[in-house]
Design an enzyme around this catalytic site. Sequence first.
Site, mmCIF file in Angstrom:
data_model
loop_
_atom_site.group_PDB
_atom_site.id
_atom_site.type_symbol
_atom_site.label_atom_id
_atom_site.label_comp_id
_atom_site.label_asym_id
_atom_site.label_seq_id
_atom_site.Cartn_x
_atom_site.Cartn_y
_atom_site.Cartn_z
ATOM 1 N N ASP A 249 53.308 26.706 44.554
ATOM 2 C CA ASP A 249 53.193 25.386 45.190
ATOM 3 C C ASP A 249 53.802 25.404 46.590
ATOM 4 O O ASP A 249 53.224 24.859 47.542
ATOM 5 C CB ASP A 249 53.789 24.274 44.313
ATOM 6 C CG ASP A 249 55.109 24.671 43.648
ATOM 7 O OD1 ASP A 249 55.313 25.871 43.402
ATOM 8 O OD2 ASP A 249 55.942 23.790 43.389
ATOM 9 N N TYR B 154 41.671 33.111 33.331
ATOM 10 C CA TYR B 154 40.229 33.363 33.339
ATOM 11 C C TYR B 154 39.799 34.278 32.195
ATOM 12 O O TYR B 154 38.693 34.776 32.193
ATOM 13 C CB TYR B 154 39.818 34.024 34.657
ATOM 14 C CG TYR B 154 39.601 33.044 35.771
ATOM 15 C CD1 TYR B 154 40.648 32.269 36.236
ATOM 16 C CD2 TYR B 154 38.354 32.892 36.363
ATOM 17 C CE1 TYR B 154 40.471 31.374 37.258
ATOM 18 C CE2 TYR B 154 38.161 31.994 37.391
ATOM 19 C CZ TYR B 154 39.228 31.243 37.837
ATOM 20 O OH TYR B 154 39.043 30.361 38.856
ATOM 21 N N ASP C 279 42.101 32.170 43.141
ATOM 22 C CA ASP C 279 40.871 31.395 43.273
ATOM 23 C C ASP C 279 41.117 30.189 44.182
ATOM 24 O O ASP C 279 40.382 29.936 45.142
ATOM 25 C CB ASP C 279 40.442 30.939 41.868
ATOM 26 C CG ASP C 279 39.049 30.348 41.854
ATOM 27 O OD1 ASP C 279 38.313 30.541 42.841
ATOM 28 O OD2 ASP C 279 38.695 29.698 40.866
ATOM 29 N N LYS D 116 54.656 31.620 39.622
ATOM 30 C CA LYS D 116 55.310 30.393 39.136
ATOM 31 C C LYS D 116 56.225 30.808 37.993
ATOM 32 O O LYS D 116 56.196 30.249 36.890
ATOM 33 C CB LYS D 116 54.222 29.393 38.691
ATOM 34 C CG LYS D 116 54.698 28.009 38.358
ATOM 35 C CD LYS D 116 54.922 27.142 39.570
ATOM 36 C CE LYS D 116 55.468 25.790 39.161
ATOM 37 N NZ LYS D 116 55.805 24.938 40.318
#
Length: 332
Positions: free
Chosen positions: A204, A124, A228, A171
């Site tokens: 995930d 972002y 988000d 991740k």
Amino acid sequence: MSHVITLIPGDGIGPEVTDATREVLAATGVDITWEPREAGAAAAEQHGHPCPDEVIASVQRNRIALKGPIGTPIGRGFRSVNVTLRKALDLYACLRPVKNIEGIASRFSGVDLVIVRENTEGLYSGLEHMVVPGVAESLKIVSERASTRIAEFAFRYARANNRRRVSVVHKANIMKLSDGLFLECVRKVSRRYAEVETSEVIVDACAMQLVRFPERFDVLVMDNLYGDILSELCAGLVGGLGVVPGANIGDECAVFEAVHGSAPDIAGKGVANPTALILSAALMLQYLGEREASARVESAVRKVYRETTVRTGDLGGNSSTVEFTRAVVNAL
Ligand code: NAI
């Protein structure tokens, strides 16, 4: 003690849900003086800027604001007021407690988790460019400073609220440098909070576990984009956007707001559900040290859902915003 609070009603259903919330807060007896400030489409028309300096100055002065949703034009027009406020006020932590409310149908029970989202960097950062025509590049920024302070926030929150575990969502198996740094910073901070258990989960796998066993999660800390997406997913676990509160918190000030947007499709019809903003105001009271009033507001909302059939349209009812608000005030 009296409190001066900046009030940003916002766009669309914003003025309706902020009016409702003010009414509930007035019924608590907490002494609040509101300082209303316009931001959003109306401010853009009137002052030529959607977030005039005076809005930011007011929040800096009072250190606290209650805010309705503000619309952001897609692909054109002004920059998001929400992003402007977060940057200008350095509101680096987005806090989203997600909890079942008895009486609101959802697929799960026993959900009681808190998402702590890093609010200032990651994907972002707005650093995008076209490398050559047909190829765009967007930079993900992760710094030691921002990752460490969000980790501190999450563990401090866990300790202060008797939460047992903080799960760091990442991740780092693929983004070894950026997510790797975030993870390393959280690990370092966790060593100073021996009483809080730490777990690590790949984003995930986290998404899958959240829709299978959401009751197993406690506090989750993550970067901007994961936060988000997963906070919206978590809102869906307990009945949707209309009922989940939120706050954007920095070291100097804090802005309390619902997770949902300005809902232009129902704006001005008097049917918006004010629950999310009322519960955000309960978080605000807690932040202000008004713990008893905060608990009373939350239990009044819960009582309405548990013991009455008063429901707004988003939850399948036909009560108006005003009727719902009255029910909460009566329960108080
Ligand atoms: P939205 O949350 O405004 O609406 C999605 C759907 O949920 C609509 O059908 C709406 O009627 C319903 N809904 C939302 N809040 C509700 C409530 N309190 N009571 C009853 N129904 C409710 O999301 P959308 O349509 O994607 O965004 C509209 C505008 O809001 C956009 O300009 C967006 O940028 C802005 N937005 C602002 C936020 C903020 O200020 N924090 C957050 C999210 C979106």
